[in-house]
Design an enzyme around this catalytic site. Structure first.
Site, PDB file in Angstrom:
ATOM      1  N   PHE A 232       0.864  -1.196   0.000  1.00  0.00           N
ATOM      2  CA  PHE A 232       0.000   0.000   0.000  1.00  0.00           C
ATOM      3  C   PHE A 232       0.891   1.233   0.000  1.00  0.00           C
ATOM      4  O   PHE A 232       1.636   1.474   0.939  1.00  0.00           O
ATOM      5  CB  PHE A 232      -0.959   0.053   1.192  1.00  0.00           C
ATOM      6  CG  PHE A 232      -1.916   1.208   1.042  1.00  0.00           C
ATOM      7  CD1 PHE A 232      -3.082   1.079   0.308  1.00  0.00           C
ATOM      8  CD2 PHE A 232      -1.606   2.465   1.552  1.00  0.00           C
ATOM      9  CE1 PHE A 232      -3.936   2.156   0.107  1.00  0.00           C
ATOM     10  CE2 PHE A 232      -2.452   3.552   1.350  1.00  0.00           C
ATOM     11  CZ  PHE A 232      -3.622   3.389   0.627  1.00  0.00           C
TER      12      PHE A 232
ATOM     13  N   ASP B 142       9.370   2.996   1.873  1.00  0.00           N
ATOM     14  CA  ASP B 142       8.196   3.806   2.185  1.00  0.00           C
ATOM     15  C   ASP B 142       7.957   3.712   3.693  1.00  0.00           C
ATOM     16  O   ASP B 142       7.392   2.728   4.184  1.00  0.00           O
ATOM     17  CB  ASP B 142       6.982   3.288   1.393  1.00  0.00           C
ATOM     18  CG  ASP B 142       5.723   4.100   1.698  1.00  0.00           C
ATOM     19  OD1 ASP B 142       5.716   4.840   2.711  1.00  0.00           O
ATOM     20  OD2 ASP B 142       4.748   3.979   0.939  1.00  0.00           O
TER      21      ASP B 142
ATOM     22  N   LYS C 183       2.577  11.568   7.034  1.00  0.00           N
ATOM     23  CA  LYS C 183       1.722  11.335   8.213  1.00  0.00           C
ATOM     24  C   LYS C 183       2.207  12.074   9.454  1.00  0.00           C
ATOM     25  O   LYS C 183       1.919  13.247   9.637  1.00  0.00           O
ATOM     26  CB  LYS C 183       1.610   9.828   8.466  1.00  0.00           C
ATOM     27  CG  LYS C 183       0.843   9.090   7.338  1.00  0.00           C
ATOM     28  CD  LYS C 183       0.591   7.651   7.735  1.00  0.00           C
ATOM     29  CE  LYS C 183       0.056   6.784   6.614  1.00  0.00           C
ATOM     30  NZ  LYS C 183      -1.370   6.829   6.460  1.00  0.00           N
TER      31      LYS C 183
HETATM   32  C1  LIG Z   1       2.956   2.986   3.631  1.00  0.00           C
HETATM   33  C2  LIG Z   1       2.091   4.076   3.099  1.00  0.00           C
HETATM   34  N1  LIG Z   1       2.475   4.766   2.009  1.00  0.00           N
HETATM   35  C3  LIG Z   1       1.739   5.756   1.504  1.00  0.00           C
HETATM   36  C4  LIG Z   1       0.530   6.108   2.057  1.00  0.00           C
HETATM   37  C5  LIG Z   1      -0.288   7.212   1.441  1.00  0.00           C
HETATM   38  O1  LIG Z   1      -0.305   8.340   2.220  1.00  0.00           O
HETATM   39  P1  LIG Z   1      -1.445   9.460   1.985  1.00  0.00           P
HETATM   40  O2  LIG Z   1      -2.739   8.838   2.402  1.00  0.00           O
HETATM   41  O3  LIG Z   1      -1.019  10.603   2.846  1.00  0.00           O
HETATM   42  O4  LIG Z   1      -1.413   9.791   0.528  1.00  0.00           O
HETATM   43  C6  LIG Z   1       0.081   5.427   3.196  1.00  0.00           C
HETATM   44  C7  LIG Z   1      -1.222   5.762   3.805  1.00  0.00           C
HETATM   45  O5  LIG Z   1      -1.826   5.009   4.524  1.00  0.00           O
HETATM   46  C8  LIG Z   1       0.877   4.386   3.729  1.00  0.00           C
HETATM   47  O6  LIG Z   1       0.489   3.692   4.801  1.00  0.00           O
END
Ligand SMILES: Cc1ncc(COP(=O)(O)O)c(C=O)c1O
Length: 399
Positions: free
Chosen positions: A141, A226, A255
């Protein structure tokens, strides 16, 4: 209908139904607690998907936000502002990165990394134009944009949104041999979550990332971690890569970079990768704005100065131990690192969502993920008493 039922009905009528929230309407938050419009208090065990690591409405972040909002909020990057350089310096000192690119949402940070790494592949590695490949993992994700969902393996995230962006090669998460086999002369990067959060807190086997790191170094592949969910203290370290004893070439954070006050994300990298971006090739009106920078600077400061990362490690271990001591025939697995925890239920238990509603009735908010898993990720300021209370309420709900 009471006030909260009215609000829910209006949301249902006027809003796109792209989320399926628990029916609790929150109006206030402080530390680990949130309150609904009927005055009920809940222990927040989601922390807005780990964006509120510092606790709700942290007073120092709030003060920094209010102060900066009264001075200067947005200049765009057409001009400079007096906050961005400080954020760069503080982030570089904290993480050891040499180049930083600020964005807003997590998905934007991911998109930024993909662009930069592709360009690095063409200009530095010498991959033929249009041939760059990035290795990604199944059940990943990384966000919701078109390029990102193009390499999602979740049918709900992907189906119906084509045509898809090419250039991604998907392999199973945690399988280093599959990773080795997927590399070819056109591989420019590998984009991986240190722990797969949305997939249900999936922790890779010990040694996996060491091997991935070695393979990336040997084959001149940029390792992009990530850490948007795992980073900034969530797993009991500043970055989850520290558990693996490795360093990524590119790290994505978001976040909790703002403590939940404001969307702020960043790409942290060595000079070689982000160095390929030249004026006009990437940007965002709000990215790096002074309000975001002031908020992020204070969010980082309280995270480190108030011992939240150490607390995440300690309370995480305590929480995990507590959860593991629960005897229930519907629990298939309990796992976690730091305060990123999950209870996976047996398929016969009938889905995690009903248990999340049960927990809500007892004053604890958690979110189901992937049907059978309850994810638990409270703010990093949680105390021992609060963990004990949570474990006891969870035990009552699932036994
Ligand atoms: C590992 C990871 N990458 C990217 C994202 C995407 O972030 P955003 O919702 O701020 O676009 C999330 C969101 O849950 C995430 O958990």
């Amino acid at each position: 209908m009471n006030a909260s039922e009215n609000l829910i009905a209006t949301e249902q009528r006027l809003g796109a139904h792209n989320y399926k929230p628990l029916d609790v309407v929150l109006t206030r938050g402080e530390g680990v607690y949130v309150w609904d419009t009927d005055g009920n208090r809940y222990l927040d065990c989601l922390s807005a998907y780990s964006a509120v690591n510092q606790g709700h409405c942290h007073p120092k972040i709030l003060a920094a936000m209010v102060e900066q909002a009264g001075k200067l909020t947005l200049t765009s990057r057409a001009f400079r502002n007096d906050q961005l350089a400080h954020l760069y310096e503080e982030l570089a000192a904290l993480t050891g990165s040499h180049k930083i690119l600020p964005m807003n949402s997590g998905a934007e940070a991911v998109e930024t990394a993909i662009k930069a790494v592709r360009k690095w592949g063409y200009e530095v590695k010498g991959v033929p134009e249009g041939k760059a490949e990035i290795i990604v993992c199944s059940d990943n994700f990384h966000g919701r944009t078109l390029s990102i969902i193009s390499f999602s393996t979740d049918p709900d995230a992907r189906t119906g949104f084509g045509p898809y962006t090419p250039g991604f090669r998907t392999i199973p998460f945690g399988d280093a041999d599959a990773f080795a086999a997927a590399i070819n002369e056109n591989t420019v990067g590998a984009l991986i979550e240190p722990i797969q959060g949305e997939a249900g807190v999936i922790i890779p086997p010990a040694g996996y990332f060491k091997r991935v790191r070695e393979l990336c170094t040997t084959h001149n592949v940029t390792l992009i971690l990530d850490e948007i969910q795992t980073g900034l203290g969530r797993t009991g370290k500043l970055l989850a890569e520290e558990h693996e004893g490795i360093e990524a070439d590119v790290t994505l954070i978001g976040k909790a970079l703002s403590g939940g006050f404001y969307p702020v994300s960043a790409v942290l990298s060595n000079t070689e990768v982000l160095g390929v971006l030249k004026p006009g090739q990437h940007g965002s009106t709000f990215g790096g704005n002074p309000l975001a920078c002031a908020v992020a600077r204070t969010a980082l400061k309280v995270l480190t100065e108030e011992g939240m990362i150490e607390n995440a490690e300690k309370m995480g271990n305590y929480f995990l131990e507590g959860l593991r001591s629960i005897r229930s025939n519907i629990v298939k697995d309990v796992r976690g690192r730091g305060l990123m925890l999950a209870i996976e239920l047996e398929p016969e238990a009938g889905g995690a969502r009903q248990y999340c509603y049960g927990l809500k009735e007892r004053g604890l908010l958690a979110k189901d993920t992937h049907e059978h898993t309850i994810r638990l990720a409270p703010p990093l300021v949680i105390t021992k008493d609060q963990v004990e209370w949570a474990v006891s309420e969870i035990e009552k709900t699932i036994t």
